[in-house]
Design a protein around this motif. Sequence first.
Motif, short mmCIF file in Angstrom:
data_model
loop_
_atom_site.label_atom_id
_atom_site.label_comp_id
_atom_site.label_asym_id
_atom_site.label_seq_id
_atom_site.Cartn_x
_atom_site.Cartn_y
_atom_site.Cartn_z
N LEU A 204 0.83 -1.21 0.00
CA LEU A 204 0.00 0.00 0.00
C LEU A 204 0.86 1.25 0.00
O LEU A 204 0.55 2.24 -0.68
N ALA A 205 1.94 1.23 0.77
CA ALA A 205 2.83 2.39 0.82
C ALA A 205 3.52 2.63 -0.52
O ALA A 205 3.80 3.77 -0.89
N ARG A 206 3.80 1.55 -1.26
CA ARG A 206 4.39 1.71 -2.60
C ARG A 206 3.37 2.32 -3.57
O ARG A 206 3.72 3.16 -4.41
N LEU A 207 2.14 1.89 -3.45
CA LEU A 207 1.10 2.35 -4.38
C LEU A 207 0.68 3.79 -4.11
O LEU A 207 0.38 4.54 -5.04
N ARG A 208 0.61 4.17 -2.81
CA ARG A 208 0.15 5.51 -2.45
C ARG A 208 1.07 6.12 -1.40
O ARG A 208 0.69 6.35 -0.24
N ASP A 210 1.99 9.01 -1.01
CA ASP A 210 1.50 10.32 -0.56
C ASP A 210 0.52 10.21 0.59
O ASP A 210 0.37 11.13 1.39
N LEU A 211 -0.16 9.06 0.68
CA LEU A 211 -1.24 8.89 1.65
C LEU A 211 -0.91 7.88 2.73
O LEU A 211 -1.30 8.07 3.89
N LEU A 212 -0.19 6.81 2.38
CA LEU A 212 -0.04 5.66 3.26
C LEU A 212 1.42 5.40 3.60
O LEU A 212 2.31 5.64 2.78
N THR A 213 1.64 4.84 4.80
CA THR A 213 3.00 4.50 5.21
C THR A 213 2.99 3.23 6.03
O THR A 213 2.03 2.95 6.75
N ALA A 214 4.08 2.47 5.89
CA ALA A 214 4.29 1.29 6.72
C ALA A 214 5.39 1.56 7.75
O ALA A 214 5.89 0.63 8.38
N ALA A 215 5.76 2.82 7.95
CA ALA A 215 6.85 3.17 8.87
C ALA A 215 6.40 2.99 10.32
O ALA A 215 5.47 3.65 10.77
N ARG A 224 0.77 11.09 7.11
CA ARG A 224 0.25 9.98 6.31
C ARG A 224 -0.42 8.97 7.24
O ARG A 224 -0.17 8.93 8.44
N VAL A 225 -1.27 8.14 6.66
CA VAL A 225 -1.98 7.13 7.43
C VAL A 225 -1.07 5.91 7.62
O VAL A 225 -0.59 5.33 6.64
N PHE A 226 -0.87 5.53 8.86
CA PHE A 226 -0.05 4.37 9.17
C PHE A 226 -0.90 3.11 9.12
O PHE A 226 -1.95 3.02 9.76
N ILE A 227 -0.44 2.11 8.37
CA ILE A 227 -1.10 0.81 8.30
C ILE A 227 -0.51 -0.05 9.42
O ILE A 227 0.61 -0.55 9.31
N ASP A 228 -1.23 -0.19 10.50
CA ASP A 228 -0.68 -0.81 11.71
C ASP A 228 -0.69 -2.34 11.60
O ASP A 228 -1.60 -3.01 12.09
N PHE A 229 0.36 -2.87 11.01
CA PHE A 229 0.49 -4.32 10.82
C PHE A 229 0.64 -5.06 12.14
O PHE A 229 0.27 -6.23 12.25
#
Length: 336
Positions: A204-208, A210-215, A224-229
């Motif tokens: 998701l972070a690769r695709l967007r 500007d919006l999403l991060t896996a950091a 940015r919106v964090f995808i909380d894995f």
Amino acid sequence: MAGGDVEVLAVAGHEVRITNPGKVFFPERGDTKLDLARYYLAVAEPLMAAMGGRPVLLQRFPNGATGSSFFQKRVSPTKADPWLTTTKVSTPNGTVSDALVAVDLAHVLWAVNMGCLGFHVWPNTAADPEHADELRIDLDPSPGVGFEMIREAAEEIRKLLDAHGIASFPKTTGNRGLHVYARLEPKWDGYQVRAAAVALARELARLRPDLLTAAWWKEERGARVFIDFNQNAPHKTVFGAWSVRANPHGQVSTPFEWAELATIEPRELTLANVPARVTDHGDPWAAMTPQSLAPLLDLHERDMAAGLMDAPWPPVYPKMPNEPPRVAPSRARKED
């Protein structure tokens, strides 16, 4: 049946006592402990479809939503309630305890009588503790991230999961964010489900970007919106669907249809009006069925083959193989 300061409810073949039923739990609206019990009675069918048979961690607020709270991991049957069902669970730090199992609505209402505002649910059933059968993606607003960005992030998750043949189902968190769930075949353990969630977050972070991060480190996220894995780490519990949050107006973690994403307003979904939604529209998660995690595990294998390390784990977990150093990037630079 009522007697003195006790209301007795006949539920699932048991008599559940609601003591001090008129005690106000939600001061903004005036809803009482008995109102909370009646709410769960009203949403019993979708609640049990989502939570039934799973261990739950209880967050107890003996004096209502604005009072102090504590988590209760251990539950034991009592002389008054010998029918309570428990199961052995492990918490992230390895502590083993006997947790309540949401076998039926009587168990839920027993916890309500104990002042439970918030059922934090395990990603496995008590009958099959070795397999996590839910993928859970947590989207919470952080500084610089508004709810419109959360909506957009949820839509990106839906599209990516759809592209990999995985049906997903959203709900509000009961606070300011959203959760996205996918029900899984009981074939994978929590380590594999977390690995899949890491791969999903990175894709998701690769695709967007500007919006999403896996950091994992907050200093790297920006607005940015964090995808909380890490909500998928083994033994991690997540606030349950249809559970009522401990806020003054009784906000509910409410499942909804993807078609509602653009208009859903989490604060408007409370124990006062969510039952009517269920009556009028049914269970938005009724179509949830077990499915394969393999497409996301393929993304994980691709990333590992490309030389990526694992993502950082929360500090309560032991150091994991292939995990990067658990130190913030800014601190690492200073040490270097």
